[in-house]
Scaffold this motif. Structure first.
Motif, short mmCIF file in Angstrom:
data_model
loop_
_atom_site.label_atom_id
_atom_site.label_comp_id
_atom_site.label_asym_id
_atom_site.label_seq_id
_atom_site.Cartn_x
_atom_site.Cartn_y
_atom_site.Cartn_z
N PHE A 108 0.81 -1.21 0.00
CA PHE A 108 0.00 0.00 0.00
C PHE A 108 0.85 1.27 0.00
CE2 PHE A 108 -2.38 -3.31 2.29
CZ PHE A 108 -3.46 -3.44 1.43
N GLY A 109 2.17 1.12 0.04
CA GLY A 109 3.06 2.27 0.09
C GLY A 109 3.26 2.76 1.51
N HIS A 110 4.24 3.62 1.69
CA HIS A 110 4.54 4.21 3.00
C HIS A 110 4.79 3.15 4.07
CE1 HIS A 110 3.48 8.01 1.18
NE2 HIS A 110 2.31 7.48 0.83
N GLY A 111 5.41 2.02 3.68
CA GLY A 111 5.74 0.97 4.64
C GLY A 111 4.59 0.06 5.01
N ARG A 112 3.44 0.25 4.40
CA ARG A 112 2.28 -0.57 4.72
C ARG A 112 2.10 -1.65 3.64
NH1 ARG A 112 -2.47 1.86 4.30
NH2 ARG A 112 -1.61 3.30 2.79
N SER A 113 1.92 -2.86 4.08
CA SER A 113 1.70 -3.96 3.14
C SER A 113 0.89 -5.04 3.83
CB SER A 113 3.02 -4.52 2.63
OG SER A 113 3.67 -5.22 3.67
N HIS A 114 0.57 -6.05 3.07
CA HIS A 114 -0.19 -7.18 3.61
C HIS A 114 0.45 -8.45 3.07
CE1 HIS A 114 -3.61 -9.50 4.98
NE2 HIS A 114 -3.59 -10.12 3.82
N GLY A 115 0.77 -9.38 3.95
CA GLY A 115 1.17 -10.70 3.53
C GLY A 115 2.63 -10.92 3.21
N GLU A 116 3.43 -9.87 3.14
CA GLU A 116 4.84 -10.07 2.79
C GLU A 116 5.57 -10.91 3.83
OE1 GLU A 116 7.15 -6.64 1.76
OE2 GLU A 116 5.51 -5.78 0.61
N ALA A 117 5.33 -10.66 5.10
CA ALA A 117 6.03 -11.41 6.16
C ALA A 117 5.65 -12.88 6.10
CB ALA A 117 5.72 -10.81 7.53
N ALA A 118 4.38 -13.18 5.90
CA ALA A 118 3.95 -14.58 5.81
C ALA A 118 4.59 -15.27 4.61
CB ALA A 118 2.43 -14.66 5.73
N CYS A 119 4.64 -14.59 3.50
CA CYS A 119 5.26 -15.15 2.30
C CYS A 119 6.75 -15.38 2.52
CB CYS A 119 5.02 -14.23 1.12
SG CYS A 119 5.60 -14.88 -0.46
N ALA A 120 7.42 -14.41 3.13
CA ALA A 120 8.85 -14.54 3.40
C ALA A 120 9.11 -15.72 4.33
CB ALA A 120 9.40 -13.25 3.99
N GLN A 121 8.28 -15.90 5.34
CA GLN A 121 8.45 -17.02 6.27
C GLN A 121 8.26 -18.35 5.55
OE1 GLN A 121 9.63 -17.09 9.26
NE2 GLN A 121 9.65 -14.91 9.64
N TRP A 122 7.29 -18.42 4.64
CA TRP A 122 7.05 -19.64 3.88
C TRP A 122 8.26 -19.98 3.01
CZ3 TRP A 122 6.16 -20.60 -1.44
CH2 TRP A 122 5.72 -21.90 -1.74
N ILE A 123 8.78 -18.97 2.30
CA ILE A 123 9.95 -19.19 1.45
C ILE A 123 11.14 -19.62 2.30
CG2 ILE A 123 11.64 -18.01 -0.02
CD1 ILE A 123 9.23 -16.34 -1.08
N ALA A 124 11.35 -18.96 3.43
CA ALA A 124 12.45 -19.33 4.31
C ALA A 124 12.30 -20.78 4.79
CB ALA A 124 12.52 -18.37 5.50
#
Length: 74
Positions: free
Chosen positions: A22-38
């Protein structure tokens, strides 16, 4: 299952993550996706790092260092 089918299954799972930014440091789901990839990388024997921005915990990146086999190269 063939390698092509494995790749398709992997990508199907990956694109199901809603990683709306969403810009300005706001997002949804990136952390969950990163954890899954990790988790996938750990399952393959790697030691990834998941980095979060202190001011935006939902923003995350996966970092993985893979050593080369020729120590003479930069």
């Amino acid at each position: 299952m063939t390698m092509d089918a494995d790749v398709v299954r992997l990508l199907q799972h990956l694109i199901r993550f809603d990683t709306t930014n969403f810009g300005h440091g706001r997002s949804h789901g990136e952390a969950a996706c990163a954890q899954w990839i990790a988790g996938l990388l750990v399952g393959c024997g790697y030691e990834p790092l998941v980095l979060h921005r202190p001011d935006a915990p939902e923003r995350a990146s996966v970092v993985l260092r893979v050593p080369g086999s020729d120590a003479t190269l930069p």
